[in-house]
Design a protein around this motif. Structure first.
Motif, PDB file in Angstrom:
ATOM      1  N   ILE A  18      72.292  44.908  50.800  1.00  0.00           N
ATOM      2  CA  ILE A  18      71.198  45.175  50.312  1.00  0.00           C
ATOM      3  C   ILE A  18      71.461  46.644  49.324  1.00  0.00           C
ATOM      4  N   ARG A  19      72.036  47.436  49.890  1.00  0.00           N
ATOM      5  CA  ARG A  19      72.189  48.745  49.016  1.00  0.00           C
ATOM      6  C   ARG A  19      72.954  48.216  47.893  1.00  0.00           C
ATOM      7  N   ALA A  20      73.577  47.046  47.937  1.00  0.00           N
ATOM      8  CA  ALA A  20      74.350  46.676  46.443  1.00  0.00           C
ATOM      9  C   ALA A  20      73.289  45.897  45.778  1.00  0.00           C
ATOM     10  N   ARG A  21      72.096  45.729  46.264  1.00  0.00           N
ATOM     11  CA  ARG A  21      70.911  45.001  45.758  1.00  0.00           C
ATOM     12  C   ARG A  21      71.236  43.395  45.674  1.00  0.00           C
ATOM     13  N   ARG A  22      72.002  42.841  46.583  1.00  0.00           N
ATOM     14  CA  ARG A  22      72.203  41.598  46.554  1.00  0.00           C
ATOM     15  C   ARG A  22      71.502  40.712  47.462  1.00  0.00           C
ATOM     16  N   ILE A  23      70.221  40.772  47.403  1.00  0.00           N
ATOM     17  CA  ILE A  23      68.988  40.233  48.048  1.00  0.00           C
ATOM     18  C   ILE A  23      67.947  39.358  47.451  1.00  0.00           C
ATOM     19  N   ASN A  24      67.585  38.390  47.830  1.00  0.00           N
ATOM     20  CA  ASN A  24      66.736  37.557  46.984  1.00  0.00           C
ATOM     21  C   ASN A  24      65.462  37.125  47.878  1.00  0.00           C
ATOM     22  N   LEU A  25      64.101  37.638  47.605  1.00  0.00           N
ATOM     23  CA  LEU A  25      62.994  37.487  48.188  1.00  0.00           C
ATOM     24  C   LEU A  25      62.118  36.060  47.749  1.00  0.00           C
ATOM     25  N   LYS A  26      62.647  35.591  46.831  1.00  0.00           N
ATOM     26  CA  LYS A  26      61.668  34.735  46.276  1.00  0.00           C
ATOM     27  C   LYS A  26      61.084  33.314  47.007  1.00  0.00           C
ATOM     28  N   ASP A  27      61.830  32.776  47.974  1.00  0.00           N
ATOM     29  CA  ASP A  27      61.517  31.780  48.813  1.00  0.00           C
ATOM     30  C   ASP A  27      61.138  32.299  50.188  1.00  0.00           C
ATOM     31  N   GLY A  28      60.916  33.237  50.393  1.00  0.00           N
ATOM     32  CA  GLY A  28      60.983  33.866  51.994  1.00  0.00           C
ATOM     33  C   GLY A  28      59.298  33.787  52.334  1.00  0.00           C
ATOM     34  N   PHE A  29      59.283  33.871  53.638  1.00  0.00           N
ATOM     35  CA  PHE A  29      57.967  34.104  54.003  1.00  0.00           C
ATOM     36  C   PHE A  29      58.274  34.696  55.583  1.00  0.00           C
ATOM     37  N   VAL A  30      57.064  35.079  56.307  1.00  0.00           N
ATOM     38  CA  VAL A  30      57.019  35.685  57.543  1.00  0.00           C
ATOM     39  C   VAL A  30      56.524  34.800  58.590  1.00  0.00           C
ATOM     40  N   GLN A  31      57.048  34.394  59.499  1.00  0.00           N
ATOM     41  CA  GLN A  31      56.751  33.669  60.634  1.00  0.00           C
ATOM     42  C   GLN A  31      56.364  34.220  62.201  1.00  0.00           C
ATOM     43  N   ILE A  32      55.273  34.137  62.816  1.00  0.00           N
ATOM     44  CA  ILE A  32      55.047  34.990  63.716  1.00  0.00           C
ATOM     45  C   ILE A  32      55.552  33.741  65.031  1.00  0.00           C
ATOM     46  N   ARG A  33      56.318  34.281  66.175  1.00  0.00           N
ATOM     47  CA  ARG A  33      56.677  33.274  67.017  1.00  0.00           C
ATOM     48  C   ARG A  33      56.834  34.241  68.389  1.00  0.00           C
ATOM     49  N   ASN A  34      56.156  33.992  69.556  1.00  0.00           N
ATOM     50  CA  ASN A  34      56.288  34.451  70.702  1.00  0.00           C
ATOM     51  C   ASN A  34      56.026  36.053  70.449  1.00  0.00           C
ATOM     52  N   ASP A  35      54.903  36.409  69.770  1.00  0.00           N
ATOM     53  CA  ASP A  35      54.336  37.799  69.451  1.00  0.00           C
ATOM     54  C   ASP A  35      55.632  38.508  68.899  1.00  0.00           C
ATOM     55  N   GLU A  36      56.458  38.077  68.173  1.00  0.00           N
ATOM     56  CA  GLU A  36      57.277  38.736  67.371  1.00  0.00           C
ATOM     57  C   GLU A  36      57.393  38.170  65.948  1.00  0.00           C
ATOM     58  N   ALA A  37      57.761  39.044  64.902  1.00  0.00           N
ATOM     59  CA  ALA A  37      57.633  38.480  63.391  1.00  0.00           C
ATOM     60  C   ALA A  37      59.044  38.405  62.823  1.00  0.00           C
ATOM     61  N   TYR A  38      59.225  37.410  62.257  1.00  0.00           N
ATOM     62  CA  TYR A  38      60.497  37.093  61.822  1.00  0.00           C
ATOM     63  C   TYR A  38      60.252  36.644  60.303  1.00  0.00           C
ATOM     64  N   MET A  39      61.377  37.259  59.434  1.00  0.00           N
ATOM     65  CA  MET A  39      61.428  37.056  58.050  1.00  0.00           C
ATOM     66  C   MET A  39      62.585  35.804  57.780  1.00  0.00           C
ATOM     67  N   VAL A  40      61.855  34.727  57.363  1.00  0.00           N
ATOM     68  CA  VAL A  40      62.439  33.723  56.873  1.00  0.00           C
ATOM     69  C   VAL A  40      62.835  33.269  55.589  1.00  0.00           C
ATOM     70  N   ASN A  41      63.995  32.596  55.493  1.00  0.00           N
ATOM     71  CA  ASN A  41      64.379  32.294  54.359  1.00  0.00           C
ATOM     72  C   ASN A  41      64.614  33.163  53.126  1.00  0.00           C
ATOM     73  N   VAL A  42      65.014  34.428  53.461  1.00  0.00           N
ATOM     74  CA  VAL A  42      65.152  35.614  52.469  1.00  0.00           C
ATOM     75  C   VAL A  42      66.919  35.458  52.537  1.00  0.00           C
ATOM     76  N   HIS A  43      67.482  35.338  51.342  1.00  0.00           N
ATOM     77  CA  HIS A  43      68.824  35.296  51.100  1.00  0.00           C
ATOM     78  C   HIS A  43      69.477  36.619  50.963  1.00  0.00           C
ATOM     79  N   ILE A  44      70.214  37.034  51.780  1.00  0.00           N
ATOM     80  CA  ILE A  44      71.088  38.335  51.687  1.00  0.00           C
ATOM     81  C   ILE A  44      72.264  37.917  51.453  1.00  0.00           C
ATOM     82  N   SER A  45      73.005  38.214  50.356  1.00  0.00           N
ATOM     83  CA  SER A  45      74.387  37.729  50.072  1.00  0.00           C
ATOM     84  C   SER A  45      75.384  38.318  51.035  1.00  0.00           C
ATOM     85  N   GLU A  46      76.606  37.552  51.055  1.00  0.00           N
ATOM     86  CA  GLU A  46      77.894  38.078  52.097  1.00  0.00           C
ATOM     87  C   GLU A  46      78.115  39.290  51.263  1.00  0.00           C
ATOM     88  N   TYR A  47      78.668  40.374  52.446  1.00  0.00           N
ATOM     89  CA  TYR A  47      79.335  41.530  51.858  1.00  0.00           C
ATOM     90  C   TYR A  47      80.732  41.177  51.413  1.00  0.00           C
TER      91      TYR A  47
END
Length: 157
Positions: free
Chosen positions: A44-73
């Motif tokens: 992320i600090r190297a700016r290798r993240i893509n939010l384009k297709d991401g969304f947030v899903q709520i399961r079991n009273d917890e929020a998860y960020m789904v489909n956000v691509h963070i490239s391998e270091y």
């Protein structure tokens, strides 16, 4: 002389979902922390993240960020992370319940808008959004073009 509090400057901004404001009308925004591994924060600090297709899903009273691509270091060797794994968001229970309540309506979704660094920690700005129809998108483009023309004319006076 007193120190002034600075807002998110562009050097702290790691990624932005520009398409989100075109495809959705944002009703509300919330800042959330993200649970990350060591190689993820380095990517992320190297700016290798893509939010384009991401969304947030709520399961079991917890929020998860789904489909956000963070490239391998690049220097991550065997400890590297899965680029598309679900990442837990750090929110208060009341905030999670309010977000879950707002997504009960038809056509409402939660999307990540920005990822930025704040005091060394990665934060994500999530928005409760309602999808725009084709007509709304054309209307937004028309309004933006009119504003641009007005600004151009007013610049000469």
């Amino acid at each position: 002389m007193a120190k002034q509090k600075k807002q998110h400057s562009n050097d702290n901004l790691m990624a932005q979902n520009k398409k989100a404001r075109h495809d959705y009308s944002i009703l509300e925004t919330v800042e959330a922390g993200v649970v990350l591994t060591g190689t993820e924060i380095k990517s992320i600090r190297a700016r290798r993240i893509n939010l384009k297709d991401g969304f947030v899903q709520i399961r079991n009273d917890e929020a998860y960020m789904v489909n956000v691509h963070i490239s391998e270091y690049a220097e991550g060797n065997q400890f590297n992370h899965d680029p598309l794994r679900n990442r837990k968001l750090l929110l208060h229970k009341k905030q999670i319940r309010r977000l879950a309540q707002s997504t009960q309506d038809k056509g409402i979704t939660i999307i990540p808008l920005k990822v930025y660094l704040k005091n060394g920690f990665a934060k994500v700005l999530i928005g409760v959004a309602k999808g725009k129809g084709e007509y709304d998108k054309r209307e937004t483009i028309k309004r933006r073009d009119q504003k641009r023309q007005i600004d151009r004319v007013m610049k000469h006076y």
